[in-house]
Design a protein around this motif. Sequence first.
Motif, PDB file in Angstrom:
ATOM      1  N   TYR A  58      25.222  13.319  19.007  1.00  0.00           N
ATOM      2  CA  TYR A  58      24.344  12.041  18.662  1.00  0.00           C
ATOM      3  C   TYR A  58      25.198  10.679  18.968  1.00  0.00           C
ATOM      4  N   GLY A  59      24.352   9.587  19.138  1.00  0.00           N
ATOM      5  CA  GLY A  59      25.151   8.283  19.065  1.00  0.00           C
ATOM      6  C   GLY A  59      25.202   7.628  17.895  1.00  0.00           C
ATOM      7  N   THR A  60      24.807   8.271  16.833  1.00  0.00           N
ATOM      8  CA  THR A  60      24.897   7.553  15.389  1.00  0.00           C
ATOM      9  C   THR A  60      25.670   8.762  14.476  1.00  0.00           C
ATOM     10  N   PRO A  61      26.186   8.423  13.433  1.00  0.00           N
ATOM     11  CA  PRO A  61      26.939   9.256  12.599  1.00  0.00           C
ATOM     12  C   PRO A  61      25.925  10.451  11.695  1.00  0.00           C
ATOM     13  N   LEU A  62      24.927   9.935  11.671  1.00  0.00           N
ATOM     14  CA  LEU A  62      23.807  10.689  10.981  1.00  0.00           C
ATOM     15  C   LEU A  62      23.005  11.526  11.803  1.00  0.00           C
ATOM     16  N   SER A  93      30.898  14.542  11.946  1.00  0.00           N
ATOM     17  CA  SER A  93      30.170  13.260  11.840  1.00  0.00           C
ATOM     18  C   SER A  93      31.504  12.017  11.582  1.00  0.00           C
ATOM     19  N   TRP A  94      31.234  11.108  12.383  1.00  0.00           N
ATOM     20  CA  TRP A  94      32.293   9.812  12.464  1.00  0.00           C
ATOM     21  C   TRP A  94      31.965   8.535  11.995  1.00  0.00           C
ATOM     22  N   HIS A 130      32.646  12.714  23.614  1.00  0.00           N
ATOM     23  CA  HIS A 130      31.274  12.107  22.912  1.00  0.00           C
ATOM     24  C   HIS A 130      31.596  11.763  21.602  1.00  0.00           C
ATOM     25  N   LEU A 131      32.800  12.172  21.014  1.00  0.00           N
ATOM     26  CA  LEU A 131      33.100  11.770  19.705  1.00  0.00           C
ATOM     27  C   LEU A 131      34.056  10.783  19.487  1.00  0.00           C
TER      28      LEU A 131
END
Length: 169
Positions: free
Chosen positions: A9-13, A40-41, A108-109
């Motif tokens: 995903y492109g968002t942390p949530l 999650s980052w 991706h991360l």
Amino acid sequence: MPALTVWCYGTPLGATAGSVRLRRLEDARALEVIDAIVVSWAPGAHRPRVTRLWPPAEVSPREPSVLVALLRTALRASHDGKALPPDVADRLSATGLDPVILEEVTAHLAPRTSALMVLSGAADLSVVVPAVRQRIVSGEVTLLRADLPADGPERLRTAVGLEPRRPID
């Protein structure tokens, strides 16, 4: 057929929201989850946070997570700016898992992203694929998938240095 699936995903949530969809798929018996983690980052963090989702503590005893061990292996190599060491790549190849997928996961991360990593057994793809594809079409998630042989999850445990599973008494 067992598989390793990574929803990036492109968002942390994003992965947390994905874990809700994953739980619904499992509740509908469309997917057998063997192990699952959310990575999650958050903005400003120096490294991603890893949360283990499966197996739930109330259902089975806690065992080391094969996905946490796999992610640590991949992140260690990517942090050093190197490919996976040849011995690790060989061990992973013997599981049916192409080590390139780990390089894709770590690519991706980055800060402000997240990933849902799922090691699964049997799956009803007629239910799972539309649930995942809906988010892919909207551009919210990139799906990485590797099919594994029937004994792939156990081979993967061994490849990342974990003991084979013991039967539950």
